[in-house]
Scaffold this active site. Structure first.
Site, PDB file in Angstrom:
ATOM      1  N   GLY A 173       0.759  -1.046   0.007  1.00  0.00           N
ATOM      2  CA  GLY A 173       0.125   0.081   0.056  1.00  0.00           C
ATOM      3  C   GLY A 173       0.738   1.420   0.057  1.00  0.00           C
ATOM      4  O   GLY A 173       1.798   1.247   0.718  1.00  0.00           O
ATOM      5  N   GLY A 193      -0.964   4.463  -0.508  1.00  0.00           N
ATOM      6  CA  GLY A 193      -2.070   5.681  -0.588  1.00  0.00           C
ATOM      7  C   GLY A 193      -2.641   5.665   0.892  1.00  0.00           C
ATOM      8  O   GLY A 193      -2.158   5.163   1.797  1.00  0.00           O
ATOM      9  N   GLU A 203     -11.052  -0.351  -4.283  1.00  0.00           N
ATOM     10  CA  GLU A 203     -10.133   0.380  -5.084  1.00  0.00           C
ATOM     11  C   GLU A 203     -10.774   0.166  -6.737  1.00  0.00           C
ATOM     12  O   GLU A 203     -10.204   0.300  -7.546  1.00  0.00           O
ATOM     13  CB  GLU A 203      -8.728  -0.514  -5.222  1.00  0.00           C
ATOM     14  CG  GLU A 203      -8.190  -0.489  -3.886  1.00  0.00           C
ATOM     15  CD  GLU A 203      -7.693   1.033  -3.295  1.00  0.00           C
ATOM     16  OE1 GLU A 203      -7.096   1.844  -4.216  1.00  0.00           O
ATOM     17  OE2 GLU A 203      -7.743   1.075  -1.953  1.00  0.00           O
TER      18      GLU A 203
END
Ligand code: SIN
Length: 192
Positions: free
Chosen positions: A25, A27, A99
């Site tokens: 990850g 963000g 996402e």
């Protein structure tokens, strides 16, 4: 405009038979882990730079006033620092939903701080997705972030949480931290 990537990501079955998979990850996945994980470790991937170039219509903006969130753009020689999570393959149903606005699962090598490495997954929104906004000056990006908000909250909250999380990891990201400084100026607050 938005593009739902859930169906495409479901076809990425490479790790389905594994007991656990590393997820990288860079963000919101650094500062908002809303899924169970077995272990988490600071990590990095090579050849990518983090940029606020992806439009957010579903989390930090709306269809008519999109916010900006990060994606990765190819950048030879660059290192992107973030957080890796060891998860079971079942978690990808939730992650694909989270996402879904343009991000595709990509297999990547993830390097850990102790020098070890593992193959895992990263979600990347490429320039080909309908929600991609592309480059703008860091000041203009800060301006857009200052006013956008969506179902997950103000766009500025995403920026500030990411900037803080990177500081906590001891990693400076000039693009993210410059936008944070511009935002502080725009809203008349001292930079952290
Ligand atoms: C990530 O955090 O790895 C993907 C982009 C985001 O959800 O902000």
């Amino acid at each position: 405009m938005s593009l739902n990537t859930i169906e495409i990501n479901r076809l990425m079955d490479r790790f389905d038979s594994h007991a656990s998979v590393w997820l990288f990850g860079y963000g919101s996945l650094i500062f908002k882990a809303d899924f169970p994980f077995i272990e988490r470790r600071p990590a990095s991937i090579q050849g990518w730079s983090r940029r606020f170039w992806q439009g957010s219509h579903d989390h930090r903006g709306t269809e008519h006033a999109p916010g900006r969130v990060v994606t990765l753009v190819p950048d030879e020689g660059a290192t992107c620092h973030g957080m890796a999570y060891l998860v079971t393959p079942e978690e990808f149903a939730h992650l694909d939903h989270r996402e879904k606005n343009g991000y595709l699962r990509l297999a990547t090598e993830i390097a850990f701080e102790d020098g070890s490495a593992a193959e895992g997954i990263v979600y990347i929104a490429t320039h080909e997705n309908a929600a991609f906004l592309g480059p703008a000056s860091e000041r203009d990006i800060a301006r857009q972030i200052a006013t956008a908000q969506g179902p997950s909250g103000p766009n500025s909250e995403y920026l500030l949480a990411l900037a803080r999380a990177l500081r906590e990891l001891g990693k400076h990201d000039e693009h993210v931290h410059a936008i944070e400084r511009h935002l502080a100026e725009l809203i008349g607050q001292a930079s952290p």
